[in-house]
Write an enzyme that holds these catalytic residues in place. Structure first.
Site, PDB file in Angstrom:
ATOM      1  N   PRO A   1       0.560  -0.659  -0.078  1.00  0.00           N
ATOM      2  CA  PRO A   1      -0.044  -0.263   0.389  1.00  0.00           C
ATOM      3  C   PRO A   1       1.085   1.429   0.036  1.00  0.00           C
ATOM      4  O   PRO A   1       1.883   1.311   0.492  1.00  0.00           O
ATOM      5  CB  PRO A   1      -1.183   0.499   0.900  1.00  0.00           C
ATOM      6  CG  PRO A   1      -0.784  -1.300   2.479  1.00  0.00           C
ATOM      7  CD  PRO A   1       0.138  -2.354   1.088  1.00  0.00           C
ATOM      8  N   ASN A   2       0.298   2.239  -0.719  1.00  0.00           N
ATOM      9  CA  ASN A   2       0.954   3.440  -1.252  1.00  0.00           C
ATOM     10  C   ASN A   2       2.476   3.408  -1.281  1.00  0.00           C
ATOM     11  O   ASN A   2       2.377   5.398  -1.871  1.00  0.00           O
ATOM     12  CB  ASN A   2       0.717   4.197   0.635  1.00  0.00           C
ATOM     13  CG  ASN A   2      -0.803   4.308   1.474  1.00  0.00           C
ATOM     14  OD1 ASN A   2      -1.833   4.401   0.574  1.00  0.00           O
ATOM     15  ND2 ASN A   2      -0.471   3.731   2.061  1.00  0.00           N
TER      16      ASN A   2
ATOM     17  N   ARG B   1       4.547  11.072  -2.443  1.00  0.00           N
ATOM     18  CA  ARG B   1       4.712  10.752  -0.823  1.00  0.00           C
ATOM     19  C   ARG B   1       5.314  11.044  -0.056  1.00  0.00           C
ATOM     20  O   ARG B   1       6.371  10.292  -0.342  1.00  0.00           O
ATOM     21  CB  ARG B   1       3.927   9.600  -0.575  1.00  0.00           C
ATOM     22  CG  ARG B   1       3.627   8.933   0.487  1.00  0.00           C
ATOM     23  CD  ARG B   1       3.554   7.154   0.695  1.00  0.00           C
ATOM     24  NE  ARG B   1       3.321   7.322   2.360  1.00  0.00           N
ATOM     25  CZ  ARG B   1       3.706   6.223   2.872  1.00  0.00           C
ATOM     26  NH1 ARG B   1       4.148   4.956   2.018  1.00  0.00           N
ATOM     27  NH2 ARG B   1       3.223   5.481   3.651  1.00  0.00           N
TER      28      ARG B   1
ATOM     29  N   TYR C   1      10.743   8.664   1.615  1.00  0.00           N
ATOM     30  CA  TYR C   1      10.581   7.787   0.785  1.00  0.00           C
ATOM     31  C   TYR C   1      11.880   8.936  -0.303  1.00  0.00           C
ATOM     32  O   TYR C   1      11.485   7.570  -2.104  1.00  0.00           O
ATOM     33  CB  TYR C   1       9.668   7.635   0.356  1.00  0.00           C
ATOM     34  CG  TYR C   1       8.007   7.156   1.611  1.00  0.00           C
ATOM     35  CD1 TYR C   1       8.801   5.651   2.185  1.00  0.00           C
ATOM     36  CD2 TYR C   1       7.979   7.463   2.040  1.00  0.00           C
ATOM     37  CE1 TYR C   1       8.640   5.028   2.517  1.00  0.00           C
ATOM     38  CE2 TYR C   1       7.166   6.941   3.534  1.00  0.00           C
ATOM     39  CZ  TYR C   1       7.569   5.327   3.304  1.00  0.00           C
ATOM     40  OH  TYR C   1       6.575   4.825   4.458  1.00  0.00           O
TER      41      TYR C   1
ATOM     42  N   ASN D   1       7.947  -5.231  -0.627  1.00  0.00           N
ATOM     43  CA  ASN D   1       7.706  -4.691   0.702  1.00  0.00           C
ATOM     44  C   ASN D   1       6.079  -3.859   0.834  1.00  0.00           C
ATOM     45  O   ASN D   1       5.702  -4.230  -0.490  1.00  0.00           O
ATOM     46  CB  ASN D   1       8.218  -3.276  -0.135  1.00  0.00           C
ATOM     47  CG  ASN D   1       8.347  -1.840   0.864  1.00  0.00           C
ATOM     48  OD1 ASN D   1       7.562  -2.355   1.937  1.00  0.00           O
ATOM     49  ND2 ASN D   1       8.664  -1.492   0.469  1.00  0.00           N
TER      50      ASN D   1
ATOM     51  N   ALA E   1       2.613  -0.837   5.090  1.00  0.00           N
ATOM     52  CA  ALA E   1       2.468  -0.761   6.704  1.00  0.00           C
ATOM     53  C   ALA E   1       1.980  -2.786   6.823  1.00  0.00           C
ATOM     54  O   ALA E   1       1.765  -2.859   7.754  1.00  0.00           O
ATOM     55  CB  ALA E   1       1.214  -0.186   6.810  1.00  0.00           C
TER      56      ALA E   1
ATOM     57  N   GLU F   1      12.836  -9.102   1.718  1.00  0.00           N
ATOM     58  CA  GLU F   1      11.939  -8.255   2.860  1.00  0.00           C
ATOM     59  C   GLU F   1      12.528  -6.638   1.907  1.00  0.00           C
ATOM     60  O   GLU F   1      13.686  -6.729   3.152  1.00  0.00           O
ATOM     61  CB  GLU F   1      11.142  -8.577   4.043  1.00  0.00           C
ATOM     62  CG  GLU F   1      11.225  -7.486   4.713  1.00  0.00           C
ATOM     63  CD  GLU F   1      10.094  -7.454   6.004  1.00  0.00           C
ATOM     64  OE1 GLU F   1       9.000  -6.890   6.714  1.00  0.00           O
ATOM     65  OE2 GLU F   1      11.550  -8.268   6.854  1.00  0.00           O
TER      66      GLU F   1
ATOM     67  N   HIS G   1      12.671  -2.489   2.792  1.00  0.00           N
ATOM     68  CA  HIS G   1      11.845  -1.277   3.092  1.00  0.00           C
ATOM     69  C   HIS G   1      12.688  -0.149   3.199  1.00  0.00           C
ATOM     70  O   HIS G   1      14.187  -0.069   2.953  1.00  0.00           O
ATOM     71  CB  HIS G   1      11.392  -1.760   4.059  1.00  0.00           C
ATOM     72  CG  HIS G   1      10.615  -2.018   5.151  1.00  0.00           C
ATOM     73  ND1 HIS G   1       9.523  -2.262   5.227  1.00  0.00           N
ATOM     74  CD2 HIS G   1      11.002  -3.163   6.306  1.00  0.00           C
ATOM     75  CE1 HIS G   1       9.001  -3.091   6.260  1.00  0.00           C
ATOM     76  NE2 HIS G   1      10.112  -4.208   6.261  1.00  0.00           N
TER      77      HIS G   1
ATOM     78  N   ARG H   1      12.098   5.371  12.761  1.00  0.00           N
ATOM     79  CA  ARG H   1      10.471   5.490  12.891  1.00  0.00           C
ATOM     80  C   ARG H   1      10.093   5.109  13.754  1.00  0.00           C
ATOM     81  O   ARG H   1      10.247   4.912  14.682  1.00  0.00           O
ATOM     82  CB  ARG H   1       9.922   4.789  11.543  1.00  0.00           C
ATOM     83  CG  ARG H   1      10.776   5.635   9.997  1.00  0.00           C
ATOM     84  CD  ARG H   1      10.695   5.745   9.343  1.00  0.00           C
ATOM     85  NE  ARG H   1       9.001   6.019   8.760  1.00  0.00           N
ATOM     86  CZ  ARG H   1       8.236   6.430   7.812  1.00  0.00           C
ATOM     87  NH1 ARG H   1       8.855   5.079   7.306  1.00  0.00           N
ATOM     88  NH2 ARG H   1       6.744   6.780   7.348  1.00  0.00           N
TER      89      ARG H   1
END
Length: 146
Positions: A10-11, A18, A23, A72, A75, A96, A98, A105
């Protein structure tokens, strides 16, 4: 391994727009072109969705092929038992990824539900995290098929 599948959650379709301070300002589609040029002998497929079940479907669709998966889950990395179970059920290795350093964060982002089922986790190197993941998959393939 001639094929790597990148699955974004998502996103991530909003990369480049964004939160550029987190990012960056490059769209994933632009970066994907660079990845394909950097790895000309490897087919790189790409799938993005904002829906958890579609990530599960993509893992199941590709996870029994001769490929590696760069995931990725965004969330969903922090919340999804369904994606964890899908990774455990498939044969393809999963790395995985990110873009940001999740450990610098918010507290809720510092734990991934998925890491334990993945070959490894790469975070904090911006979009270069994807390149590092592909290199890890290709190296692992080469080492196990000598």
């Amino acid at each position: 391994m001639k094929k790597v599948v990148i699955i974004n959650g998502p996103n991530l379709n909003l990369l480049g727009r964004r939160e550029p301070q987190v990012y960056g300002n490059v769209s994933f589609e632009s970066y994907l072109e660079k990845l394909r040029k950097d790895f000309p002998a490897t087919e790189i497929d790409y799938f993005q969705t904002n829906m958890e079940g579609e990530i599960v479907d993509a893992l199941q669709r590709h996870g029994f092929q001769d490929c590696g998966i760069v995931l990725n889950a965004a969330a969903y990395s922090h919340t999804s038992v369904a994606i964890l179970d899908a990774i455990k059920a498939i044969q393809a290795p999963v790395v995985e990824v990110h873009i940001s350093n999740i450990y610098s964060r918010e507290e809720f982002r510092r734990h991934s539900m998925l890491s334990a089922a993945c070959m490894g986790t790469i975070c904090g190197f911006g979009l270069q995290s994807y390149r590092l993941a592909i290199e890890a998959l290709l190296d692992e393939y080469d080492n196990t098929n000598r």
